[in-house]
Design a protein around this motif. Structure first.
Motif, PDB file in Angstrom:
ATOM      1  N   GLN A  23      -7.493  -7.267  -6.221  1.00  0.00           N
ATOM      2  CA  GLN A  23      -7.834  -7.083  -7.639  1.00  0.00           C
ATOM      3  C   GLN A  23      -9.298  -7.431  -7.890  1.00  0.00           C
TER       4      GLN A  23
ATOM      5  N   LEU B  42      -6.678  -0.408  -6.104  1.00  0.00           N
ATOM      6  CA  LEU B  42      -5.509  -0.342  -6.979  1.00  0.00           C
ATOM      7  C   LEU B  42      -4.284   0.137  -6.205  1.00  0.00           C
ATOM      8  N   SER B  43      -4.477   1.103  -5.331  1.00  0.00           N
ATOM      9  CA  SER B  43      -3.354   1.598  -4.532  1.00  0.00           C
ATOM     10  C   SER B  43      -2.850   0.541  -3.554  1.00  0.00           C
TER      11      SER B  43
ATOM     12  N   ILE C  60      -2.915  -2.693  -4.138  1.00  0.00           N
ATOM     13  CA  ILE C  60      -2.149  -3.628  -4.964  1.00  0.00           C
ATOM     14  C   ILE C  60      -0.755  -3.070  -5.224  1.00  0.00           C
ATOM     15  N   ALA C  61      -0.680  -1.788  -5.553  1.00  0.00           N
ATOM     16  CA  ALA C  61       0.621  -1.153  -5.817  1.00  0.00           C
ATOM     17  C   ALA C  61       1.524  -1.253  -4.599  1.00  0.00           C
TER      18      ALA C  61
ATOM     19  N   THR D 165       3.559  -1.703  -9.475  1.00  0.00           N
ATOM     20  CA  THR D 165       2.674  -1.384 -10.596  1.00  0.00           C
ATOM     21  C   THR D 165       2.940  -2.252 -11.829  1.00  0.00           C
TER      22      THR D 165
ATOM     23  N   TYR E 237      -2.162  -5.530 -10.710  1.00  0.00           N
ATOM     24  CA  TYR E 237      -2.239  -4.073 -10.856  1.00  0.00           C
ATOM     25  C   TYR E 237      -2.637  -3.713 -12.292  1.00  0.00           C
TER      26      TYR E 237
END
Length: 203
Positions: A153, A172-173, A175-176, A181, A186
């Motif tokens: 993040q 971001l992907s 983290i997902a 999500t 996220y």
């Protein structure tokens, strides 16, 4: 035949219990990760939802945080002195915004390769505008733990501040893939990505 059925039922029950156990969850992020990813850390409730929740080094009796994921080394140090020193540094960052002092405090812990520590050092350097040092510490945190969600993040925010939107989307992907999500990390990075380019970021 009856004995075989009992054995299968017992194995099935054990597997269900094991998969549902918090022991299969991943440790919280940042300085970890705790935060909106379901941290059970006893300190977590004392901190505002307006900033990342603390991820303190794991102590005896604490549970991992992210359901469905295997444990990693985000919160693997159980030394009470280390946990206390980490908390002091955390408060120096989020209560006093004294990033230079926090860097010194974190380095004095003697655990520079612990992902929670390296992540917060990277964060502090970023807040001081030293992007080169910040990047080096974020990379160090991810080398120690590639699934350290709060580093993904914060490093994603670093990427946004440097104008690297595609890289921030990659973060971001990541983290997902780690916490889904719905986790705070996220949502925070996704919200930052929704802001116009050049908008000052809170974290």
């Amino acid at each position: 035949m009856f004995a075989k059925m009992i054995k299968l039922v017992t194995l099935g029950t054990f597997a269900a219990a094991l998969l549902g156990s918090p022991a299969f969850a991943a440790g919280g992020g940042g300085g970890g990760g705790g935060g909106g990813n379901g941290s059970t850390d006893p300190y977590a409730g004392a901190y505002s939802d307006q900033r990342p929740q603390p991820t303190y080094p794991k102590r005896p009796g604490t549970k991992a945080t992210q359901k469905g994921k295997k444990p990693n080394n985000q919160s693997s140090i159980g030394d009470p002195a280390f946990a206390a020193g980490y908390r002091v540094a955390y408060d120096t960052i989020y209560e006093r915004n004294d990033y230079a002092a926090a860097i010194a405090q974190l380095k004095s812990l003697g655990h520079d390769d612990h992902p929670n520590v390296a992540n917060l050092i990277g964060y502090s350097y970023r807040k001081l505008g030293d992007y080169e040092q910040s990047q080096a510490w974020y990379e160090r945190a991810l080398k120690a733990d590639p699934n350290h969600v709060l580093t993904w993040q914060y490093y994603g925010l670093w990427q946004l501040e440097r104008g690297n939107r595609e890289q921030a989307l990659y973060h971001l992907s990541r983290i997902a893939a780690i916490c889904g999500t719905d986790c705070e990390e996220y949502r925070s990075l996704a919200a930052a990505l929704d802001k116009p380019t050049g908008t000052a970021l809170a974290y």
